[in-house]
Motif scaffolding. Structure first.
Motif, short mmCIF file in Angstrom:
data_model
loop_
_atom_site.label_atom_id
_atom_site.label_comp_id
_atom_site.label_asym_id
_atom_site.label_seq_id
_atom_site.Cartn_x
_atom_site.Cartn_y
_atom_site.Cartn_z
N TYR A 171 0.83 -1.20 0.00
CA TYR A 171 0.00 0.00 0.00
C TYR A 171 0.87 1.26 0.00
N ASP A 172 1.97 1.23 0.75
CA ASP A 172 2.89 2.37 0.73
C ASP A 172 3.41 2.60 -0.69
N ARG A 173 3.73 1.52 -1.37
CA ARG A 173 4.17 1.64 -2.77
C ARG A 173 3.08 2.21 -3.64
N GLN A 174 1.84 1.77 -3.41
CA GLN A 174 0.74 2.24 -4.24
C GLN A 174 0.49 3.73 -4.06
N PHE A 175 0.64 4.24 -2.84
CA PHE A 175 0.48 5.67 -2.61
C PHE A 175 1.50 6.46 -3.43
N ILE A 176 2.70 5.86 -3.60
CA ILE A 176 3.76 6.55 -4.34
C ILE A 176 3.53 6.44 -5.84
N THR A 177 3.23 5.23 -6.33
CA THR A 177 3.13 5.03 -7.78
C THR A 177 1.86 5.63 -8.37
N ARG A 178 0.85 5.86 -7.53
CA ARG A 178 -0.38 6.48 -8.04
C ARG A 178 -0.42 7.96 -7.63
N THR A 179 0.72 8.63 -7.84
CA THR A 179 0.84 10.02 -7.39
C THR A 179 -0.14 10.94 -8.09
N HIS A 180 -0.52 10.62 -9.34
CA HIS A 180 -1.48 11.48 -10.04
C HIS A 180 -2.82 11.48 -9.31
N ILE B 293 -5.05 18.36 -3.86
CA ILE B 293 -5.52 19.64 -4.41
C ILE B 293 -6.99 19.85 -4.07
N ARG B 294 -7.79 18.79 -4.22
CA ARG B 294 -9.22 18.91 -3.92
C ARG B 294 -9.44 19.13 -2.42
N PHE B 295 -8.58 18.54 -1.59
CA PHE B 295 -8.64 18.75 -0.14
C PHE B 295 -8.38 20.22 0.20
N GLU B 296 -7.36 20.81 -0.40
CA GLU B 296 -7.05 22.22 -0.16
C GLU B 296 -8.21 23.11 -0.61
N ASN B 297 -8.76 22.82 -1.79
CA ASN B 297 -9.88 23.61 -2.29
C ASN B 297 -11.11 23.46 -1.40
N LEU B 298 -11.30 22.25 -0.88
CA LEU B 298 -12.43 22.00 0.01
C LEU B 298 -12.32 22.85 1.27
N LEU B 299 -11.12 22.91 1.86
CA LEU B 299 -10.92 23.70 3.07
C LEU B 299 -11.06 25.19 2.78
N TYR B 300 -10.52 25.63 1.64
CA TYR B 300 -10.63 27.04 1.26
C TYR B 300 -12.10 27.44 1.17
N GLN C 130 -16.61 14.20 1.77
CA GLN C 130 -16.76 15.09 0.63
C GLN C 130 -15.89 14.67 -0.55
N LEU C 131 -14.79 13.97 -0.26
CA LEU C 131 -13.87 13.51 -1.30
C LEU C 131 -14.16 12.06 -1.70
N TYR C 132 -15.24 11.48 -1.16
CA TYR C 132 -15.68 10.12 -1.49
C TYR C 132 -14.62 9.08 -1.14
N LEU D 79 -3.47 8.45 3.20
CA LEU D 79 -3.00 9.10 1.98
C LEU D 79 -2.38 10.47 2.28
N ILE D 80 -3.06 11.28 3.11
CA ILE D 80 -2.54 12.60 3.47
C ILE D 80 -1.22 12.47 4.23
N LYS D 81 -1.14 11.48 5.12
CA LYS D 81 0.09 11.26 5.88
C LYS D 81 1.25 10.91 4.95
N LYS D 82 0.99 10.03 3.97
CA LYS D 82 2.05 9.65 3.04
C LYS D 82 2.45 10.81 2.14
N GLU D 83 1.48 11.64 1.74
CA GLU D 83 1.74 12.72 0.79
C GLU D 83 2.38 13.93 1.44
N THR D 84 2.01 14.24 2.69
CA THR D 84 2.46 15.49 3.32
C THR D 84 3.37 15.28 4.53
N GLY D 85 3.40 14.06 5.07
CA GLY D 85 4.20 13.82 6.26
C GLY D 85 3.50 14.24 7.53
#
Length: 298
Positions: free
Chosen positions: A176-185, A192-199, A221-223, A232-238
């Motif tokens: 799963y850690d690998r999948q978070f990396i390889t599916r970066t798109h 990006i949608r998370f940031e827009n949601l908070l804004y 909200q992000l389904y 996912l957020i932890k892996k992407e942002t630390g």
């Protein structure tokens, strides 16, 4: 509405699949050896891991379609509902399943840490997609557990079976850690949608109407399931999803602090705090000074 069958024991599941029960608490089922079937829904009282080799109908988790296809792992925990929607077509599945009762791991280290394997609570579009090498490793894990089940039960059986299940789950964590990396798109798009949601949440007045944004609200909200979203957020942002929300909240607070004639209590209310002191405490925790001190310093 289609009937939901309740499966509470390994024997019940094996009977549904038409296979022999060799161990009362754990089973490996080879789908290539079972009959064809049409659609079904099941409420599970067991832990289940399904390795699907081919597309065989739309798997559903609760009422939502599950993102799975050839060579994917799907995880089900006790208390969850899953099923196959075949649109009335006869299905010939292919793959394997590891099914074990919670009593199998009761009193073991795995029993204490099973909640750490958060992928058992993943839901929509969150299956584990395996590479060819990863599938070979997972198949080997299936083989080891199945081999132990086939042996006569002795005082070592439970320890060895549970150890191999834990090894299986640890490999899944790695993949799963690998999948978070390889599916970066995908993960980048969600961020990006998370940031827009908070804004939008802070700027549209939802914070005043609904209170502070929660991780569960943002995930919904992000389904996404809360656990998958958090991982996912932890892996992407630390950082955790909650910390990320609080950081954005403090950024909003800093902008509001410099609005002329706006009191700290007004700012706290606009951000969704019920009590000003809670806002002041969080602000000082994140910034190092109180909102009033920050305003005076700047």
């Amino acid at each position: 509405m289609e009937e939901v069958r309740k499966i509470d024991t390994v024997k019940q599941y094996n009977d549904e699949m038409g296979v022999e029960t060799e161990h009362p608490l754990v089973s490996i089922v080879n789908f290539d050896e079972i009959p064809t079937y049409i659609q079904f829904r099941r409420y599970m009282g067991l832990y289940c891991i399904f390795l699907k080799n081919i597309k065989c109908g739309d798997m559903r988790y609760g009422c939502q379609p599950y993102d799975y296809d050839e060579g994917t792992l799907v995880f089900i925990a006790p208390g969850q509902v899953y099923g196959i929607d075949s649109s009335g077509q006869v299905i010939k599945p292919s793959g394997r399943a590891l099914v074990f009762h919670p009593d199998m791991i009761a009193g073991t280290q795995l029993g204490k840490s099973i909640k750490d394997y958060t992928f058992f609570s993943y839901a929509v579009n969150e299956a584990l997609h395996l590479s060819k090498k990863e599938r070979a490793i997972i198949s080997d894990c299936f083989d080891k557990i199945e081999s132990e089940i086939h042996l006569n039960l002795d005082k070592h059986s439970k320890t060895l079976i549970v150890s191999n299940i834990e090894l299986f789950l640890n490999y899944c964590m790695r993949f799963y850690d690998r999948q978070f990396i390889t599916r970066t798109h995908i993960t980048t798009d969600i961020l990006i949608r998370f940031e827009n949601l908070l804004y939008d949440y802070f700027r549209s007045g939802k914070s005043q109407a609904l209170g502070l944004p929660t991780v569960s609200y943002c995930a919904e909200q992000l389904y996404l399931s809360p656990n998958y979203f958090g991982d996912l957020i932890k892996k992407e942002t630390g950082t955790t999803a909650l910390d990320y929300i609080q950081t954005k909240l403090i950024e909003e607070a800093k902008e509001k602090i410099f609005v002329p004639n706006k009191s700290i209590s007004q700012i706290a209310e606009e951000l969704g705090f019920k009590y000003q002191q809670h806002f002041t405490r969080l602000f000082k925790q994140k910034v190092g000074v109180t909102p009033i001190e920050f305003r005076n310093q700047n």
